[in-house]
Motif scaffolding. Sequence first.
Motif, mmCIF file in Angstrom:
data_model
loop_
_atom_site.group_PDB
_atom_site.id
_atom_site.type_symbol
_atom_site.label_atom_id
_atom_site.label_comp_id
_atom_site.label_asym_id
_atom_site.label_seq_id
_atom_site.Cartn_x
_atom_site.Cartn_y
_atom_site.Cartn_z
ATOM 1 N N THR A 14 -17.646 -52.465 13.398
ATOM 2 C CA THR A 14 -18.107 -53.441 12.641
ATOM 3 C C THR A 14 -17.159 -54.167 11.681
ATOM 4 N N PHE A 15 -16.710 -53.345 10.884
ATOM 5 C CA PHE A 15 -15.789 -53.814 9.760
ATOM 6 C C PHE A 15 -14.586 -54.453 10.321
ATOM 7 N N ALA A 17 -14.124 -55.689 13.572
ATOM 8 C CA ALA A 17 -14.425 -57.175 14.060
ATOM 9 C C ALA A 17 -14.725 -57.989 13.133
ATOM 10 N N VAL A 18 -15.419 -57.810 12.289
ATOM 11 C CA VAL A 18 -15.409 -58.856 11.159
ATOM 12 C C VAL A 18 -14.434 -59.309 10.437
ATOM 13 N N MET B 42 -18.511 -54.917 0.450
ATOM 14 C CA MET B 42 -18.254 -54.172 1.938
ATOM 15 C C MET B 42 -17.779 -52.955 1.595
ATOM 16 N N ILE B 68 -25.451 -50.267 8.766
ATOM 17 C CA ILE B 68 -24.986 -51.193 9.516
ATOM 18 C C ILE B 68 -25.973 -52.166 10.350
ATOM 19 N N THR B 72 -26.620 -56.079 10.038
ATOM 20 C CA THR B 72 -26.243 -56.951 10.868
ATOM 21 C C THR B 72 -27.235 -57.688 11.758
ATOM 22 N N VAL B 114 -22.059 -63.159 16.673
ATOM 23 C CA VAL B 114 -21.399 -62.092 16.529
ATOM 24 C C VAL B 114 -21.861 -60.898 15.967
ATOM 25 N N PHE B 115 -22.831 -61.318 14.910
ATOM 26 C CA PHE B 115 -23.696 -60.024 14.253
ATOM 27 C C PHE B 115 -24.748 -59.483 15.411
ATOM 28 N N LEU B 118 -23.013 -57.055 17.220
ATOM 29 C CA LEU B 118 -22.575 -56.153 16.575
ATOM 30 C C LEU B 118 -24.099 -55.251 16.495
ATOM 31 N N LEU B 121 -24.330 -53.396 19.633
ATOM 32 C CA LEU B 121 -23.619 -52.461 19.761
ATOM 33 C C LEU B 121 -23.813 -50.964 19.015
ATOM 34 N N PHE B 225 -23.782 -58.233 3.293
ATOM 35 C CA PHE B 225 -23.627 -59.089 4.662
ATOM 36 C C PHE B 225 -23.961 -60.357 4.458
ATOM 37 N N LEU B 228 -20.990 -62.273 2.957
ATOM 38 C CA LEU B 228 -20.084 -62.382 4.432
ATOM 39 C C LEU B 228 -20.622 -63.435 5.043
ATOM 40 N N TRP B 232 -18.331 -66.875 5.598
ATOM 41 C CA TRP B 232 -17.843 -67.275 6.821
ATOM 42 C C TRP B 232 -18.552 -68.788 7.031
#
Lengths: 44, 274
Positions: A14-15, A17-18, B42, B68, B72, B114-115, B118, B121, B225, B228, B232
Amino acid sequence: MDHIGFILPTYLITFAAVAALAWRVITRGRSLARQLPDEDKPWT
Amino acid sequence: MAITAPTTSGSPAGAARAGGPVVLHTGTRFTRWLGILTIASMALVAAFGLVFSPPDVVQGEGVRMLYIHVGTIWVAYVAFVVTALASAGVLWKRRSSALTLDRIAGASAEIGVVFMALTLLAGALWGRLSWGKFWVWDARVTTTAFLFITYVGYLAVRGLGGSHQQRARRSAVVALLAVLEIPLVHFSVKLWRSVHQDASVADRTSNVTLDGLMLFTLMLSLVAFSLLFVWWVLHRQRVLAMQDALDDRGLDLALAERRREAQADAAIERGGAH
């Protein structure tokens, strides 16, 4: 710590990729900013 | 730190005099402070998530993946809702500000995808730990994967040809349809029998069931998050704005070139007629 083989990859992936994608946004922004005059950058 | 253009005089003022760009980045003072705050928060999430928060009585150390996984998916949901709101704005306004909203929608959707990836995953790893399988055809897991594919499709629609205005209106319609899937994903654990756990923070009677430090770490994760995401989106929509500006300039140059060619052809024809 039990299950570290699952927990640590979750955090690392996660970290990483970010961080990689955030870095890519910054470098792409720098690359494009060189090609344009400042009047096309309203945040300036 | 400002990044300046290489110039003959070697200074930003020199670049301004020479007519070249002075600002060579997408940052502002606000985004720099936001970036620092994001990195710090983070780091705290990693520290509390991996070290300070206690193991769960049922899941043991596996609960550390919650910070996490929930962080996400929270950003993915927020990103898709922002995409929908900005897209509604695109259809509402028909002026130049609609393109700004379109770029916010596009940037937000990219980050959401993207999130979401994640989330899937981390969920697969957590699923292997909790259920013994990386993937199960469970209602929550399947609808989440479907939502992910839908927004990949949204990004594909954004990449189709046409003018920026056409892109904005076309993708806005898709975004307003796609966001309707979020309630389906969220309530899938209630609508169908599911092996996925229900809400993490409170039980069905809204009583908070998480330990104090676990709750703090989860909230910290949501805040980190979210910071972030804001950082972003700001940078990414500025990158998209510059890409659009470069497209416009390329189009203007091509039109000017075509006009010159047409004028040259006309002059040759006139010369031939005489």
